[in-house]
Design a protein around this motif. Structure first.
Motif, mmCIF file in Angstrom:
data_model
loop_
_atom_site.group_PDB
_atom_site.id
_atom_site.type_symbol
_atom_site.label_atom_id
_atom_site.label_comp_id
_atom_site.label_asym_id
_atom_site.label_seq_id
_atom_site.Cartn_x
_atom_site.Cartn_y
_atom_site.Cartn_z
ATOM 1 N N GLY A 118 -8.381 -7.986 11.675
ATOM 2 C CA GLY A 118 -8.739 -7.188 13.011
ATOM 3 C C GLY A 118 -8.858 -5.645 12.719
ATOM 4 N N PRO A 119 -9.268 -4.743 13.530
ATOM 5 C CA PRO A 119 -9.235 -3.469 12.952
ATOM 6 C C PRO A 119 -8.330 -2.343 13.099
ATOM 7 N N ASN A 120 -7.074 -2.979 13.686
ATOM 8 C CA ASN A 120 -6.027 -2.065 14.120
ATOM 9 C C ASN A 120 -5.505 -1.428 12.722
ATOM 10 N N PHE A 121 -5.097 -2.259 11.737
ATOM 11 C CA PHE A 121 -4.335 -1.818 10.609
ATOM 12 C C PHE A 121 -5.284 -0.742 10.014
ATOM 13 N N TRP A 122 -6.516 -0.917 10.085
ATOM 14 C CA TRP A 122 -7.476 0.032 9.235
ATOM 15 C C TRP A 122 -7.421 1.174 9.981
ATOM 16 N N HIS A 123 -7.376 1.116 11.131
ATOM 17 C CA HIS A 123 -7.772 2.418 12.353
ATOM 18 C C HIS A 123 -6.369 3.361 11.751
ATOM 19 N N GLU A 124 -5.387 2.516 11.583
ATOM 20 C CA GLU A 124 -4.164 3.130 11.540
ATOM 21 C C GLU A 124 -3.849 3.903 10.163
ATOM 22 N N HIS A 125 -4.668 3.408 9.057
ATOM 23 C CA HIS A 125 -4.559 3.563 7.796
ATOM 24 C C HIS A 125 -6.037 3.605 7.022
ATOM 25 N N PRO A 126 -6.743 4.859 7.728
ATOM 26 C CA PRO A 126 -8.159 5.099 7.383
ATOM 27 C C PRO A 126 -8.212 5.512 5.711
ATOM 28 N N GLU A 127 -7.127 6.071 5.404
ATOM 29 C CA GLU A 127 -7.238 6.763 3.935
ATOM 30 C C GLU A 127 -7.316 5.648 3.045
ATOM 31 N N ILE A 128 -6.886 4.390 3.265
ATOM 32 C CA ILE A 128 -7.017 3.248 2.219
ATOM 33 C C ILE A 128 -8.210 2.940 1.764
ATOM 34 N N LEU A 129 -9.066 2.651 2.491
ATOM 35 C CA LEU A 129 -10.550 2.265 2.088
ATOM 36 C C LEU A 129 -11.496 3.490 2.200
ATOM 37 N N GLU A 130 -11.124 4.713 2.198
ATOM 38 C CA GLU A 130 -12.013 5.853 2.386
ATOM 39 C C GLU A 130 -13.246 5.875 1.188
ATOM 40 N N GLU A 131 -14.339 5.814 1.670
ATOM 41 C CA GLU A 131 -15.412 6.002 0.667
ATOM 42 C C GLU A 131 -15.683 7.291 0.158
ATOM 43 N N ASP A 132 -16.036 7.253 -0.981
ATOM 44 C CA ASP A 132 -16.359 8.775 -1.540
ATOM 45 C C ASP A 132 -17.758 9.335 -0.392
ATOM 46 N N TYR B 58 0.770 -1.218 -0.012
ATOM 47 C CA TYR B 58 0.006 -0.111 -0.107
ATOM 48 C C TYR B 58 0.818 1.246 -0.107
ATOM 49 N N ARG B 59 0.198 2.407 -0.037
ATOM 50 C CA ARG B 59 0.953 3.617 -0.097
ATOM 51 C C ARG B 59 0.979 4.272 1.574
ATOM 52 N N ASP B 60 2.198 4.579 1.860
ATOM 53 C CA ASP B 60 2.233 5.204 3.199
ATOM 54 C C ASP B 60 2.909 6.557 3.076
ATOM 55 N N LYS B 61 2.856 7.253 4.235
ATOM 56 C CA LYS B 61 3.448 8.483 4.338
ATOM 57 C C LYS B 61 4.731 7.879 5.118
ATOM 58 N N VAL B 62 5.888 8.412 4.310
ATOM 59 C CA VAL B 62 7.113 8.132 4.640
ATOM 60 C C VAL B 62 8.051 9.753 4.724
ATOM 61 N N GLU B 63 8.868 9.597 5.724
ATOM 62 C CA GLU B 63 9.719 10.939 5.697
ATOM 63 C C GLU B 63 10.985 10.681 4.892
ATOM 64 N N GLU B 64 11.089 11.416 4.045
ATOM 65 C CA GLU B 64 12.564 11.212 3.266
ATOM 66 C C GLU B 64 13.236 12.538 3.160
ATOM 67 N N ILE B 65 14.537 12.260 3.262
ATOM 68 C CA ILE B 65 15.522 13.493 3.214
ATOM 69 C C ILE B 65 15.506 13.745 1.559
ATOM 70 N N VAL B 66 15.130 14.953 1.188
ATOM 71 C CA VAL B 66 14.892 15.272 -0.057
ATOM 72 C C VAL B 66 16.199 15.973 -0.715
ATOM 73 N N LYS B 67 16.870 16.707 0.396
ATOM 74 C CA LYS B 67 18.241 17.580 0.090
ATOM 75 C C LYS B 67 18.903 17.858 1.246
ATOM 76 N N PHE B 68 19.987 18.542 0.763
ATOM 77 C CA PHE B 68 20.441 19.405 1.947
ATOM 78 C C PHE B 68 20.495 20.771 1.811
ATOM 79 N N ASP B 69 20.397 21.537 2.843
ATOM 80 C CA ASP B 69 20.255 22.871 2.677
ATOM 81 C C ASP B 69 21.636 23.371 2.913
ATOM 82 N N GLU B 70 21.738 24.753 2.747
ATOM 83 C CA GLU B 70 23.309 25.336 2.470
ATOM 84 C C GLU B 70 24.191 25.004 3.783
ATOM 85 N N SER B 71 23.523 24.692 4.925
ATOM 86 C CA SER B 71 24.124 24.614 5.975
ATOM 87 C C SER B 71 24.347 23.036 6.342
#
Lengths: 259, 259, 259, 259
Positions: B245-259, B212-225
């Motif tokens: 069980g419900p845990n996974f889905w509670h933690e990822h509610p956006e996956i099966l979000e209905e319109d 699935y897709r998850d929010k992941v924090e990534e280093i995208v570049k380094f600033d001048e310092s």
């Protein structure tokens, strides 16, 4: 048992068996092959290796699936005709569609190196497909004619277009020059400007490719006096014929024989 | 134009658009994989490389097709869930089915060497597939639970079966010994006879695989310092969770979000 | 305009056009007619008035819908064959099914008094129906044979059953006596016990009813010398024929003529 | 047995069960009712008797088929909503469609004399129908809103049109005068030219008709002291409400209750 609480979800599956006494056509088509052929520097208007690869896949298909009685290919497209009485997977459309497309794809990737020894596959080639039922052999012939007419029109156009482009025209100019021209105008253009007799263009480009089973005499062993023993065998063969006129079908009446 | 005489054959094509406001599941299944895994000497009951290859294909699928929101795999089977509002190919069932199965197959063959560097592909691996519509997110969860329960039952059985076979029983004897046993009997057998705590068997075998897709924090570049700049990105990830069980889905509610 | 916010609901309608080059059969069947015929004291095993009413409805159908080329009826069931090339409502299955069943029903209620002048309709008679496609005239003949064999089997059984019941047996006794009997046993029983020659039972009961268009010579006017002027006209006619053998079809080749 | 040679024709029948967890709408529509209403001199723009007859048929439908939870009618059209979990004829589309349309038609003809005691039926009234699945109660409400908006637009237009025609305009003139007018223009025209307050037009014309089951207090018997004993019963009732806004549905939450 333990599973029964969730098993109701199976009820959402639908029965997609195709009607009996109908010929089944699976037509496979390259997905984003415009991009794919650019990425792999296919020759224009026809890349012989790419076509040979498509044909090799089609031959594998007939060897793998005995219910396919005929295949016709042009460009990145191939049509497979399953015999009218086929009971392959009880004629379930999804099964037939998915596994033929999948098999074709697998063979395409596996045989790539055979036809492009110096090119690496840069991205996965993939194909979409559809399944259509035709209730008469006569209509199957019309279906195949439809594809071959398409082959002719596209190939003649593309041959002119790329001749013009290779001779220095821009793509837009070439397009403009061909707008509204008839078949004979294009033949004329090829001959006058480029000395090309369209009828001498390789049959594979002009006619597409046919794959079917034919009786072939083979030497199966040598007898004690070292004379060859020959047998007539059914073998998958490839050719580039006119399938619009009656000749091919008169010579191979068993291919589209109705029950 | 010239083509019109034969074009009537297109009328035999049917409109197979799937109903709106339904989640779409494509389930892909290895065709003759019993034979295929024997030919390639897959380890029993679970070949880690083979599963990793399947998972890599599933990850490629989510990267290629943005409308797939979740995938669940076990053994030689993978289910892909397309979002309820998907307009992918106007929801045409044949298009969706054929091109996803085809893409999966192409990636499988292309990535084979990555996972089996010392084994050549001996025959084309291929898959069949089916498309099913589910009108509610709740039912999609039941669908996925159905698959995971199946995974559990099969894996527990197979773990016992192959332990017994590897310990010297014939396949028939192993089968007889397991006939009628309950889940806890099998756990007991594993522990008593083989010192195996089933709960310690790798989660990939016990739980199957989720992509699935998850929010992941990534280093995208380094600033001048030279300090890292981090961004939250959506990334395709793989894990082996309980999805009943419900845990996974509670933690990822956006996956099966209905319109 | 004002409506557009809700109009999306139309997208849930499916395209149900039947495939071209297929004969279309609509089979109509009385719903709860066991109860209905009891409520209206239909004679057993065959109520001549009830059958005549069904036949009158079928004749109306052919007069109303020119694409129906043949109809075959038995008991509370009628099959209507639409010609292969029919474009009636663009071959949409729901339209064809619903309006033919509806028309049949309306005529049934309207003509009731004609056939049952002394009985009031006590409850609404209603019918269910189905639509089936057949790709060959030959299969349509098999379809009709299937219905006529059914007619024969049922009528012979019912004739025996009700003879036994009317002669004093209970329904259960009659059932027991007929269990496992062959066609010739039943004929024998009718002849021995009741002096009935089954072949003399009215053809409408034994063969069912056929409705089709036939050339009929009609007097259309009288000329100045008062001599009748005759014309050949196509007219809807009713008969009770064997439609399993070839004779009827040889005499009426135009009915199932293929394109 | 004897029948088996022909029984293969049954294989051509398709499985048309509608997907679970979907509300089912059957919409019935008068066939050639323009002609039918002319033949029977229906009043324009609304014939009260004809609408009352339609409504009586709809009430009969809910009394006959318990799975129908709501019906909405306007002009010669009626929509019937079957509950989401209905297992009526295993949800087979043809069965549901054909027998509901047939029942409606039978009742229409049988009740004709009740509503038109002085008019004979000149031709069989008949209806076509379609079946559509909706996966959410919310969408069923949108479906019903779609029909009611249609009712409003048509009725307002027709009211103006026939007022103009009755006042001496030709039909073409009336059409021209109304071209491009907005809702408020039409209300204005009715009020200015004809002194008609559109809001005072009978609700049945403006809103269409709703049929559903409601709790009704009924006297079921009298006790020994001759006091009435009342019971709450579910009864099929008819009304003319706004079903676009939330009020009706808030007051009758059980009608579209989801599983």
């Amino acid at each position: 048992m333990a599973n029964s609480k969730f098993e109701y979800v199976k009820d959402f599956e639908t029965d997609d068996r195709l009607p009996r006494c109908n010929w089944i056509v699976v037509r496979i088509d390259g997905c984003h092959f415009h991009q794919f052929s650019a990425d792999h520097a296919f020759e224009k208007p026809n890349d012989e290796n790419a076509l040979n690869l498509m044909n090799a896949c089609a031959v594998s298909m007939l060897e793998q699936f005995p219910d396919i009685v005929f295949a016709y290919g042009v460009s990145d497209e191939y049509s497979f005709v399953l015999k009218e009485a086929s009971q392959f997977y009880q004629r379930r459309a999804s099964k037939i569609l998915s596994l033929t497309v999948s098999y074709f794809t697998a063979v395409y990737v596996m045989k790539w190196k055979e036809f492009f020894p110096h090119k690496d596959l840069k991205r996965p080639p993939f194909f979409d497909g559809r399944v259509v039922c035709y209730p008469r052999a006569k209509i199957i012939r019309d279906y195949l004619s439809w594809r071959q007419v398409d082959c002719h029109i596209n190939n003649q156009y593309n041959t002119c277009f790329w001749m013009l482009v290779k001779s220095g025209k821009t793509e837009r100019e070439a397009q403009e020059m061909l707008k509204g021209t008839l078949s004979k105008d294009k033949n004329e253009l090829l001959f006058q400007q480029f000395g090309v007799n369209y009828d001498k263009v390789p049959a594979m480009f002009r006619k597409g490719s046919c794959v079917y089973r034919d009786k072939v005499e083979e030497i199966v062993k040598f007898d004690e006096s070292r004379n060859p023993v020959r047998r007539i065998r059914k073998k998958v063969v490839l050719g580039h014929f006119d399938i619009i006129g009656p000749n091919f079908w008169h010579e191979h009446p068993e291919i589209l024989e109705e029950d």
